[in-house]
Design a protein around this motif. Sequence first.
Motif, short mmCIF file in Angstrom:
data_model
loop_
_atom_site.label_atom_id
_atom_site.label_comp_id
_atom_site.label_asym_id
_atom_site.label_seq_id
_atom_site.Cartn_x
_atom_site.Cartn_y
_atom_site.Cartn_z
N LEU A 27 35.54 30.12 41.83
CA LEU A 27 36.39 31.11 42.70
C LEU A 27 36.27 32.31 41.64
O LEU A 27 36.33 31.97 40.51
CB LEU A 27 37.29 30.67 43.25
N SER A 28 36.70 33.47 42.22
CA SER A 28 36.88 34.72 41.54
C SER A 28 38.17 34.81 41.19
O SER A 28 39.14 34.09 41.74
CB SER A 28 36.41 35.99 42.24
N LEU A 29 38.54 35.25 39.92
CA LEU A 29 39.86 35.55 39.65
C LEU A 29 40.72 36.23 40.76
O LEU A 29 41.90 35.79 40.95
CB LEU A 29 40.06 36.25 38.22
N PRO A 30 40.28 37.34 41.34
CA PRO A 30 40.89 38.03 42.45
C PRO A 30 41.35 37.04 43.64
O PRO A 30 42.28 37.22 44.10
CB PRO A 30 39.91 39.22 42.90
N THR A 31 40.33 36.34 43.90
CA THR A 31 40.49 35.11 44.91
C THR A 31 41.75 34.30 44.55
O THR A 31 42.64 34.12 45.34
CB THR A 31 39.58 34.32 45.09
N ILE A 32 41.91 33.71 43.41
CA ILE A 32 43.11 33.06 42.77
C ILE A 32 44.18 33.79 42.87
O ILE A 32 45.28 33.33 43.34
CB ILE A 32 42.74 32.40 41.38
#
Length: 90
Positions: A27-32
């Motif tokens: 997953l993308s860092l912004p999603t986390i």
Amino acid sequence: MITAAQLRAARALLRIDQRELAQRCSLSLPTIQRMEASEGVIRGNVDSLVKLVEALSVAGIELIAEGAVSSAGGRGVRLKSPPPSADDKP
């Protein structure tokens, strides 16, 4: 279901940062970051949540659901086994 508090606690037990978790679950860092900043139960794309929970499980995290047997009776996380040390990485 997983809460933002459970996610932060799981990451702390594994001693990994958000970037490492994002890589582990594709997953993308912004999603986390969004997931951890949310209140209560994390809402989002089902596929993303499945990837997240699966990555945590593979890493040795057991999520404890509301009302599940635990000493405190609340939500939480439990480490199934110690996280691998840096020496164990390929």
